[in-house]
Motif scaffolding. Structure first.
Motif, PDB file in Angstrom:
ATOM      1  N   VAL A 179       2.999  -5.249  -2.307  1.00 15.83           N
ATOM      2  CA  VAL A 179       2.714  -3.974  -1.115  1.00 15.83           C
ATOM      3  C   VAL A 179       1.371  -3.661  -1.153  1.00 15.83           C
ATOM      4  N   LEU A 180       0.810  -3.480  -1.826  1.00 13.76           N
ATOM      5  CA  LEU A 180      -1.229  -3.160  -2.225  1.00 13.76           C
ATOM      6  C   LEU A 180      -1.696  -4.323  -0.791  1.00 13.76           C
ATOM      7  N   GLU A 181      -1.114  -5.964  -1.074  1.00  8.41           N
ATOM      8  CA  GLU A 181      -2.530  -6.624  -0.215  1.00  8.41           C
ATOM      9  C   GLU A 181      -1.726  -6.352   1.073  1.00  8.41           C
ATOM     10  N   LYS A 182      -0.760  -6.429   1.244  1.00  8.21           N
ATOM     11  CA  LYS A 182      -0.406  -5.998   2.646  1.00  8.21           C
ATOM     12  C   LYS A 182      -0.552  -4.630   3.801  1.00  8.21           C
ATOM     13  N   ALA A 183      -0.875  -3.807   2.617  1.00  5.16           N
ATOM     14  CA  ALA A 183      -1.197  -2.329   2.830  1.00  5.16           C
ATOM     15  C   ALA A 183      -2.760  -2.283   2.886  1.00  5.16           C
ATOM     16  N   ILE A 184      -3.863  -3.045   2.415  1.00 10.64           N
ATOM     17  CA  ILE A 184      -4.885  -3.272   2.946  1.00 10.64           C
ATOM     18  C   ILE A 184      -5.283  -4.147   4.016  1.00 10.64           C
ATOM     19  N   ALA A 185      -4.334  -5.006   3.679  1.00  8.47           N
ATOM     20  CA  ALA A 185      -4.441  -5.949   5.070  1.00  8.47           C
ATOM     21  C   ALA A 185      -4.913  -5.558   6.491  1.00  8.47           C
ATOM     22  N   LEU A 186      -3.260  -3.852   6.054  1.00  6.84           N
ATOM     23  CA  LEU A 186      -3.376  -3.464   7.661  1.00  6.84           C
ATOM     24  C   LEU A 186      -3.946  -2.415   7.584  1.00  6.84           C
ATOM     25  N   LYS A 187      -5.287  -2.097   6.814  1.00  5.86           N
ATOM     26  CA  LYS A 187      -5.951  -1.138   6.885  1.00  5.86           C
ATOM     27  C   LYS A 187      -5.187   0.265   6.147  1.00  5.86           C
ATOM     28  N   THR A 188      -4.498   0.228   6.080  1.00  5.74           N
ATOM     29  CA  THR A 188      -3.442   1.097   5.963  1.00  5.74           C
ATOM     30  C   THR A 188      -2.568   1.776   6.936  1.00  5.74           C
ATOM     31  N   ASP A 189      -2.598   1.246   7.970  1.00  2.00           N
ATOM     32  CA  ASP A 189      -2.287   2.546   9.356  1.00  2.00           C
ATOM     33  C   ASP A 189      -1.022   2.260   9.192  1.00  2.00           C
ATOM     34  N   PHE A 190      -1.093   2.846   8.987  1.00  4.86           N
ATOM     35  CA  PHE A 190       0.618   3.395   9.216  1.00  4.86           C
ATOM     36  C   PHE A 190       1.856   3.251  10.435  1.00  4.86           C
ATOM     37  N   ASN A 191       1.221   3.055  11.902  1.00  2.76           N
ATOM     38  CA  ASN A 191       1.619   2.131  12.756  1.00  2.76           C
ATOM     39  C   ASN A 191       2.445   0.876  12.693  1.00  2.76           C
ATOM     40  N   ARG A 192       1.367   0.510  11.912  1.00  4.63           N
ATOM     41  CA  ARG A 192       1.039  -0.986  11.492  1.00  4.63           C
ATOM     42  C   ARG A 192       2.398  -1.181  10.685  1.00  4.63           C
ATOM     43  N   LEU A 193       2.244  -0.897   9.683  1.00  8.38           N
ATOM     44  CA  LEU A 193       3.664  -1.004   9.040  1.00  8.38           C
ATOM     45  C   LEU A 193       5.037  -1.455   9.069  1.00  8.38           C
ATOM     46  N   PRO A 194       5.351  -2.373   8.771  1.00 14.11           N
ATOM     47  CA  PRO A 194       6.611  -3.326   8.731  1.00 14.11           C
ATOM     48  C   PRO A 194       7.338  -1.963   8.430  1.00 14.11           C
ATOM     49  N   LYS A 195       8.451  -1.853   9.897  1.00 12.30           N
ATOM     50  CA  LYS A 195       9.613  -1.038  10.307  1.00 12.30           C
ATOM     51  C   LYS A 195      10.466  -1.449   9.069  1.00 12.30           C
ATOM     52  N   SER A 196      10.713  -2.123   7.905  1.00 13.45           N
ATOM     53  CA  SER A 196      11.888  -2.865   6.851  1.00 13.45           C
ATOM     54  C   SER A 196      11.087  -2.000   5.904  1.00 13.45           C
ATOM     55  N   TRP A 197       9.791  -1.256   5.782  1.00 11.81           N
ATOM     56  CA  TRP A 197       9.298  -0.219   4.501  1.00 11.81           C
ATOM     57  C   TRP A 197       9.726   1.131   4.814  1.00 11.81           C
ATOM     58  N   LEU A 198      10.185   1.338   3.450  1.00 12.14           N
ATOM     59  CA  LEU A 198      10.406   2.791   2.919  1.00 12.14           C
ATOM     60  C   LEU A 198       9.668   3.568   4.125  1.00 12.14           C
ATOM     61  N   LEU A 199       8.635   3.669   3.716  1.00 19.09           N
ATOM     62  CA  LEU A 199       6.927   4.248   3.845  1.00 19.09           C
ATOM     63  C   LEU A 199       7.247   4.463   5.409  1.00 19.09           C
ATOM     64  N   THR A 200       7.689   4.536   6.210  1.00 17.74           N
ATOM     65  CA  THR A 200       7.398   5.104   7.589  1.00 17.74           C
ATOM     66  C   THR A 200       9.144   5.211   7.829  1.00 17.74           C
ATOM     67  N   HIS A 201       9.295   5.720   7.247  1.00 10.38           N
ATOM     68  CA  HIS A 201      10.803   6.200   6.937  1.00 10.38           C
ATOM     69  C   HIS A 201      11.262   7.200   6.468  1.00 10.38           C
ATOM     70  N   ARG A 202      10.332   7.619   5.577  1.00 13.04           N
ATOM     71  CA  ARG A 202      10.598   8.387   4.635  1.00 13.04           C
ATOM     72  C   ARG A 202      10.423  10.015   4.597  1.00 13.04           C
ATOM     73  N   GLU A 203      11.348  10.885   5.588  1.00 15.30           N
ATOM     74  CA  GLU A 203      11.122  12.264   5.228  1.00 15.30           C
ATOM     75  C   GLU A 203      12.751  12.511   6.178  1.00 15.30           C
ATOM     76  N   LYS A 204      12.487  13.636   5.753  1.00 16.58           N
ATOM     77  CA  LYS A 204      14.030  14.512   5.720  1.00 16.58           C
ATOM     78  C   LYS A 204      14.708  13.506   7.228  1.00 16.58           C
TER      79      LYS A 204
END
Ligand SMILES: [Zn+2]
Length: 235
Positions: A179-204
């Motif tokens: 997770v950390l390596e991938k996030a660093i590789a994508l410069k923690t740009d949330f728009n580029r994080l995989p949609k299969s990640w929880l991170l892009t869905h964590r909201e009401k």
């Protein structure tokens, strides 16, 4: 230019005086801290909080409005410490090993070995999420990424460390690194994080990208945790 809130144990005047005429020679990261060497026995410590970043600007480029410190170089270029939400920190230190020791920071999350990782979980009793976030045990995992690591491992954040089996710990260790390596590789740009990640869905009204059920949130280890109660069973 300096916005005073960001400075820790140093005034704007002292920061300017001590850095004047020096070069930024190299940098090293440990956990959430970046150390920039500025010559003998002087390091600039940067902590980016939630939204901090560095931006290198050419002579005629205008710094962002939320730039809190701007370092000007002899060639007219500038380095802006940008920090929209004001959780960042800038400090001058003389010895970065000593800083790690006095802060009691644990090994870096990308440097830690599997056996060190297992030893930490073997020794501590709290919720697995609280251990992942504890910078004194493992340095460098933030709240959003701890949730992601647990989601990938299918472990409920409130699971007690003692309940984890060796194979759970191995999976947790691998997920931390991935997770950390991938996030660093994508410069923690949330728009580029995989949609299969929880991170892009964590909201009401956010839904689990694996099973489609509604995500849940709870306060664990003092922080808001998002998880899928179906995919992440409490062991
Ligand atoms: Zn699910």
């Amino acid at each position: 230019m300096v916005d005073a809130y960001v400075l820790k144990r140093v005034s704007a005047r002292e920061l300017t005086r001590r850095l004047k005429g020096r070069r930024f020679e190299n940098s090293q990261r440990h956990g959430k801290h970046l150390f920039v060497r500025a010559g003998d026995e002087l390091w600039l410590r940067l902590h980016f909080g939630m939204t901090g970043s560095l931006e290198y600007l050419k002579r005629d480029e205008v710094p962002p409005k939320t730039a809190r410190v701007i370092f000007r170089f002899a060639n007219g270029c500038q380095l802006a410490f940008d920090d929209q939400r004001k959780f960042g920190e800038v400090e001058l230190i003389e010895d970065f090993d000593e800083f790690l020791r006095t802060r009691g920071l644990g090994p870096d999350a990308l440097e830690i070995s599997l056996s060190q990782f297992e030893a930490i979980f073997g020794k501590h009793r709290g919720a697995v999420k609280a251990i992942l976030l504890n910078q004194q045990l493992i340095a460098g995992i933030g709240n959003l990424y701890a949730d992601e690591i647990l989601f990938r491992t299918r472990v409920h954040p409130a699971t007690k460390a003692g309940k984890l089996r060796n194979k759970d710990l191995t999976r947790l260790f691998r997920a931390t690194r991935n997770v950390l390596e991938k996030a660093i590789a994508l410069k923690t740009d949330f728009n580029r994080l995989p949609k299969s990640w929880l991170l892009t869905h964590r909201e009401k009204r956010g839904r689990c990208p694996r099973c489609g059920r509604a995500l849940k949130s709870a306060t664990i280890g003092g922080r808001t945790s998002w998880f899928c109660a179906h995919c992440q069973k409490r062991i």
